[in-house]
Write an enzyme that holds these catalytic residues in place. Structure first.
Site, PDB file in Angstrom:
ATOM      1  N   THR A   1       0.762  -1.090   0.227  1.00 16.65           N
ATOM      2  CA  THR A   1      -0.113  -0.025  -0.169  1.00 16.65           C
ATOM      3  C   THR A   1       0.646   1.256  -0.108  1.00 16.65           C
ATOM      4  O   THR A   1       0.301   2.373  -0.761  1.00 16.65           O
ATOM      5  CB  THR A   1      -1.093  -0.020   1.239  1.00 16.65           C
ATOM      6  OG1 THR A   1      -1.979  -1.229   1.035  1.00 16.65           O
ATOM      7  CG2 THR A   1      -1.743   1.273   1.179  1.00 16.65           C
TER       8      THR A   1
ATOM      9  N   GLN B   1      -3.791 -20.924  20.138  1.00 15.75           N
ATOM     10  CA  GLN B   1      -4.656 -19.855  19.453  1.00 15.75           C
ATOM     11  C   GLN B   1      -4.969 -18.878  20.127  1.00 15.75           C
ATOM     12  O   GLN B   1      -5.381 -17.719  19.698  1.00 15.75           O
ATOM     13  CB  GLN B   1      -6.143 -20.533  19.375  1.00 15.75           C
ATOM     14  CG  GLN B   1      -6.153 -21.903  18.456  1.00 15.75           C
ATOM     15  CD  GLN B   1      -7.536 -22.430  18.176  1.00 15.75           C
ATOM     16  OE1 GLN B   1      -8.595 -21.884  18.686  1.00 15.75           O
ATOM     17  NE2 GLN B   1      -7.698 -23.711  17.938  1.00 15.75           N
TER      18      GLN B   1
ATOM     19  N   ASP C   1       1.161  -6.723  -4.303  1.00 11.98           N
ATOM     20  CA  ASP C   1       0.239  -6.603  -2.874  1.00 11.98           C
ATOM     21  C   ASP C   1       0.529  -7.763  -2.385  1.00 11.98           C
ATOM     22  O   ASP C   1       0.955  -8.909  -2.551  1.00 11.98           O
ATOM     23  CB  ASP C   1      -1.147  -6.750  -3.333  1.00 11.98           C
ATOM     24  CG  ASP C   1      -2.301  -6.371  -2.272  1.00 11.98           C
ATOM     25  OD1 ASP C   1      -2.192  -7.006  -1.281  1.00 11.98           O
ATOM     26  OD2 ASP C   1      -3.211  -5.580  -2.658  1.00 11.98           O
TER      27      ASP C   1
ATOM     28  N   THR D   1       1.063  -4.250   4.189  1.00 15.11           N
ATOM     29  CA  THR D   1       0.957  -4.576   5.598  1.00 15.11           C
ATOM     30  C   THR D   1       0.257  -6.049   6.038  1.00 15.11           C
ATOM     31  O   THR D   1       0.143  -6.513   7.098  1.00 15.11           O
ATOM     32  CB  THR D   1       0.033  -3.505   6.296  1.00 15.11           C
ATOM     33  OG1 THR D   1      -1.331  -3.488   5.729  1.00 15.11           O
ATOM     34  CG2 THR D   1       0.529  -2.102   6.358  1.00 15.11           C
ATOM     35  N   ASP D   2      -0.583  -6.406   4.909  1.00 19.22           N
ATOM     36  CA  ASP D   2      -1.317  -7.793   5.287  1.00 19.22           C
ATOM     37  C   ASP D   2      -0.404  -8.852   5.714  1.00 19.22           C
ATOM     38  O   ASP D   2      -0.903  -9.611   6.489  1.00 19.22           O
ATOM     39  CB  ASP D   2      -2.089  -8.152   3.902  1.00 19.22           C
ATOM     40  CG  ASP D   2      -3.358  -7.654   3.795  1.00 19.22           C
ATOM     41  OD1 ASP D   2      -3.602  -6.888   4.631  1.00 19.22           O
ATOM     42  OD2 ASP D   2      -3.828  -7.513   2.480  1.00 19.22           O
TER      43      ASP D   2
END
EC number: 3.5.1.1
Length: 324
Positions: free
Chosen positions: A12, A260, A55, A88-89
């Site tokens: 981004t 988790q 991306d 950032t993903d």
């Protein structure tokens, strides 16, 4: 730091608007140089675009290997600091993976990105980039770090917690009590080339069936990260599921267990349900994040280590991912 290497991978931070929406764009070097010059930042630096720009949602192991190769080449050519611009993903995944791919690298590597493209009014792109540069100028310890929203984070401890806010990344408060590794063998440092590895991550959930696990383990995976409940528990009364794990381990698949829970820590032997699960061959990941466990397993298996060697090194702290 006197000689900075800037590696731009896309994301981004450098995107421009297209007919289909925001997309990675070249030409970011000139935009960055303009910002540094406007602020009077005196710095020798070299810029490289890692093509194709992507991306970060499209991040794959081959991209990690390309980043590692570009960084090692730059360091061997004399750079004393690295700034890596990234989407950032999967920024936390790449920071963790590079932490293990670049073990022993004598210079600091700082990854950063942005929630909004450079040039957006009130955006975070230039504050993040310039903040990372300033951190490097002031002095950052060798190793891989993630800079975001004014914070310098450990590369193998950070996770993305928010999808829109500028303070998207943080180090989760996970207990870190593992034994530190001694001197690493030459086959695990930053000079070691790696190969892609078939890996998988599987979260446990109420109703998971042995068939689900067998299907995944039968797909040719070399390593599986099993995201367990709490401190490392799972459906210990499902004998078929336990046998599926045991059989996979017997044929050489590396099995590791993470928690988790955002502040979780896998501890073998606390609950009977956890003990039976670990008895199938799972290696407890302690307080490692999913990102760190995946990057570490990739670096170890990708180096061609045998199952027993991978399990040995996985259980030890290599770069601060498991111990303070």
């Amino acid at each position: 730091m006197k000689n900075l290497f800037v590696l731009y991978t896309g994301g981004t931070i450098g995107m421009l608007q297209t007919a289909e929406g925001l997309a990675p764009a070249g030409g970011f070097e000139a935009r960055m140089r303009e910002q540094l010059d406007a602020r009077g930042v005196a710095l020798d630096w070299r810029f490289e675009e890692l093509l194709p720009l992507i991306d970060s949602a499209n991040m794959r192991q081959v991209n990690w290997l390309a980043m590692r190769d570009a960084i090692v080449t730059a360091v061997e050519a004399g750079c004393d600091g690295v700034l890596l611009l990234h989407g950032t993903d999967t920024l936390a995944y790449s920071a963790a993976a590079l932490g293990f791919l670049l073990l022993g690298l004598p210079v600091p590597v700082v990854l950063t990105g942005a929630m909004l493209p450079a040039g957006s009014e009130g955006g975070d792109a230039w504050p993040n980039l310039l903040g990372a540069v300033e951190a490097l100028r002031q002095g950052v310890a060798p190793g891989v770090h993630l800079y975001f929203n004014g914070q310098l984070l450990h590369g193998a401890r950070a996770s993305k917690l928010r999808s829109e806010a500028f303070d998207a990344f943080a180090e989760l408060p996970r207990p870190r009590e593992a034994k530190r590794a001694g001197n690493l063998p030459a086959g695990l440092d930053y000079r070691t080339p790696r190969q892609p590895v078939n890996l998988a991550v599987l979260p446990l959930f109420p109703g998971i069936e042995a068939g689900h696990v067998r299907g995944l383990l039968g797909s040719g995976v070399k390593g599986l990260i099993l995201e367990c409940y709490g401190s490392g528990t799972g459906p210990a009364d499902d004998l078929a599921l336990l046998e599926a794990l045991r059989e996979a381990h017997g044929r050489g698949v590396v099995l590791v267990a993470t928690s988790q829970c955002p502040a979780g820590h896998v501890q073998a032997g606390v609950y009977a349900a956890g003990s039976q699960l670990m008895a199938t061959g799972l290696v407890p990941a302690g307080g490692m994040t999913r990102e760190a466990a995946l990057g570490k397993l990739f670096a170890l298996l990708g180096a061609g280590l045998a199952q027993e060697e991978v399990e040995h090194w996985f259980a030890l702290d290599l770069c601060g991912e498991m111990a303070d």
